[in-house]
Design an enzyme around this catalytic site. Sequence first.
Site, PDB file in Angstrom:
ATOM      1  CB  ALA A   1      -0.912   0.008   1.218  1.00  6.42           C
TER       2      ALA A   1
ATOM      3  CE  LYS B   1       8.782   1.174  -4.975  1.00  5.85           C
ATOM      4  NZ  LYS B   1       8.293   2.188  -4.033  1.00  5.85           N
TER       5      LYS B   1
ATOM      6  CB  CYS C   1      11.606   5.896   0.299  1.00  5.66           C
ATOM      7  SG  CYS C   1      10.618   5.945   1.788  1.00  5.66           S
TER       8      CYS C   1
HETATM    9  N1  SAM Z   1       5.105  -0.281  -2.114  1.00  2.00           N
HETATM   10  C1  SAM Z   1       4.216   0.785  -1.706  1.00  2.00           C
HETATM   11  C2  SAM Z   1       3.917   1.655  -2.886  1.00  2.00           C
HETATM   12  O1  SAM Z   1       4.692   1.666  -3.855  1.00  2.00           O
HETATM   13  O2  SAM Z   1       2.868   2.320  -2.906  1.00  2.00           O
HETATM   14  C3  SAM Z   1       4.769   1.558  -0.531  1.00  2.00           C
HETATM   15  C4  SAM Z   1       5.075   0.669   0.655  1.00  2.00           C
HETATM   16  S1  SAM Z   1       5.578   1.509   2.100  1.00  2.00           S
HETATM   17  C5  SAM Z   1       7.179   1.993   1.722  1.00  2.00           C
HETATM   18  C6  SAM Z   1       5.803   0.189   3.226  1.00  2.00           C
HETATM   19  C7  SAM Z   1       4.549  -0.507   3.661  1.00  2.00           C
HETATM   20  O3  SAM Z   1       4.910  -1.552   4.562  1.00  2.00           O
HETATM   21  C8  SAM Z   1       3.554   0.382   4.378  1.00  2.00           C
HETATM   22  O4  SAM Z   1       2.328   0.368   3.718  1.00  2.00           O
HETATM   23  C9  SAM Z   1       3.429  -0.262   5.766  1.00  2.00           C
HETATM   24  O5  SAM Z   1       2.112  -0.240   6.275  1.00  2.00           O
HETATM   25  C10 SAM Z   1       3.889  -1.677   5.540  1.00  2.00           C
HETATM   26  N2  SAM Z   1       4.405  -2.332   6.754  1.00  2.00           N
HETATM   27  C11 SAM Z   1       4.583  -1.795   7.985  1.00  2.00           C
HETATM   28  N3  SAM Z   1       5.046  -2.728   8.845  1.00  2.00           N
HETATM   29  C12 SAM Z   1       5.156  -3.864   8.174  1.00  2.00           C
HETATM   30  C13 SAM Z   1       5.567  -5.185   8.537  1.00  2.00           C
HETATM   31  N4  SAM Z   1       5.987  -5.480   9.743  1.00  2.00           N
HETATM   32  N5  SAM Z   1       5.521  -6.120   7.571  1.00  2.00           N
HETATM   33  C14 SAM Z   1       5.129  -5.814   6.320  1.00  2.00           C
HETATM   34  N6  SAM Z   1       4.741  -4.592   5.939  1.00  2.00           N
HETATM   35  C15 SAM Z   1       4.758  -3.630   6.849  1.00  2.00           C
END
Ligand code: SAM
Length: 442
Positions: free
Chosen positions: A113, A117, A233
């Site tokens: 989310a 991507k 990022c």
């Molecule tokens: N790939 C997304 C995009 O391009 O729109 C952005 C992803 S963002 C950098 C990282 C995501 O990892 C967030 O949505 C967050 O809620 C989730 N996240 C947080 N803790 C996590 C965990 N322990 N395991 C997996 N995902 C996690």
Amino acid sequence: MITLPEDYLQEMQTVFGEELPAYEACFARDAFRGISVNRLKITPEALLPLLPFPVTRSPFYRDGYYVSAEEQGIGKLPLHHAGAFYVQEPSASSAVSLLGVRPGDRVLDLCAAPGGKSAQIASCLEGSGLIWSNEVVRSRAQILLSNYERMGIRSGVVSSLYPEVLCSRLSGFFDRVLVDAPCSGEGMFRKDPAAVAEWSREHVLACARRQLSILDSAAEALRSGGTLVYSTCTFSPEENEGVIRQFLESHPDFTPGELTESFGRPTGVSCGIRITPLENGEGHFAAILRKTGDASPWGTIVSGNLTKSEKQAADELLDIFRELPHGRLKLQGDKLYLLPELYPETAGVNVIRAGVFAGEFKKNRFEPAHSLFTAFPPSAFRRVLALDRDDPRAVEFLNGYEIDCDGDKGYTAVSYCGMVMGFGKCSGGRLKNKYPKGLRTV
Ligand code: SAM
């Protein structure tokens, strides 16, 4: 001008060296913005002349473009509602370029989310193969789903599971896995000064531990011979090169992948690139890892025969479509879905959405869903109200109004510049608007 924490600047000294003053000077300039074209809906060649603002090509993704910081209201354009593009910071598109997705691949986007991507991956798959987008935070997974529907992703799955749960159930299933990990967000500092206040060394180290744990799960979901891309990022060497080194030490079945892209600056690992404002992106790190061994066949993918009521549902769809769409029909209670052909129905894996939500039977009447229409091109439908770029009915439709429609009676797809953005019910020269209330522009 933002004041950067002293500890942070010390860390950045190792990343930028003598270019550190040039990096600091970037904080006086606008952040970079961009869009990525969605080939499920339109080609870049067809889209660019339709855009009401100028764009320039991004080096980070074949379908990525820069947009000036001054452009306002991009998200309210009918072209955006129609799913023609995704608003994405240009360097964020680099990770999918490294992933090297090809049509037919099974791809997992483990931290997905809001879905930038995933939208790129789906565009590269061109409607074939399978994209599985997982987001652990449930409320964010709903935003992901809404983006899925806008982009018209048909061969996809959205879930909200802990990585270890999902990946142990789908061990070895995916050809490619993307881990766009939660991080300390140093690449967001120019866009979001509030992120600076949250920065601390403890947070960086906590992020690195979490990233390694997510990568452990990702490694399990990948098939032998498959490709894993890790991205963040942030600029922090602990969260980037450090995580990659530790991962490779603890996973002897993985090797550093070969970089074939020419963008970004070199990093402390041969398989990774870093993009900073000095390379005209806000900030991204991405690295390629390969799982050794040959592709191992995964268990069977269930494909069921249609039940009697699913056959009834197929008849309903034939009133809307010229011919029955590809994919497997599945009725769950009163709700009808078109499952992706490669969907592995795995026990114990609860998903939010598999494929396309087609509609619902209400008192024996079938009511089609918005997502059924946005997932197909105008040519798939029996009845289409085709609006061109300057037709005022496009904005009226997105605002939820009834509009003129001189077509035949029945459910009618509404297309804008050749992309379906929703539907309505045509009768007596008018189209009753079915554009979802939550998506309307007023
Ligand atoms: N790939 C997304 C995009 O391009 O729109 C952005 C992803 S963002 C950098 C990282 C995501 O990892 C967030 O949505 C967050 O809620 C989730 N996240 C947080 N803790 C996590 C965990 N322990 N395991 C997996 N995902 C996690």
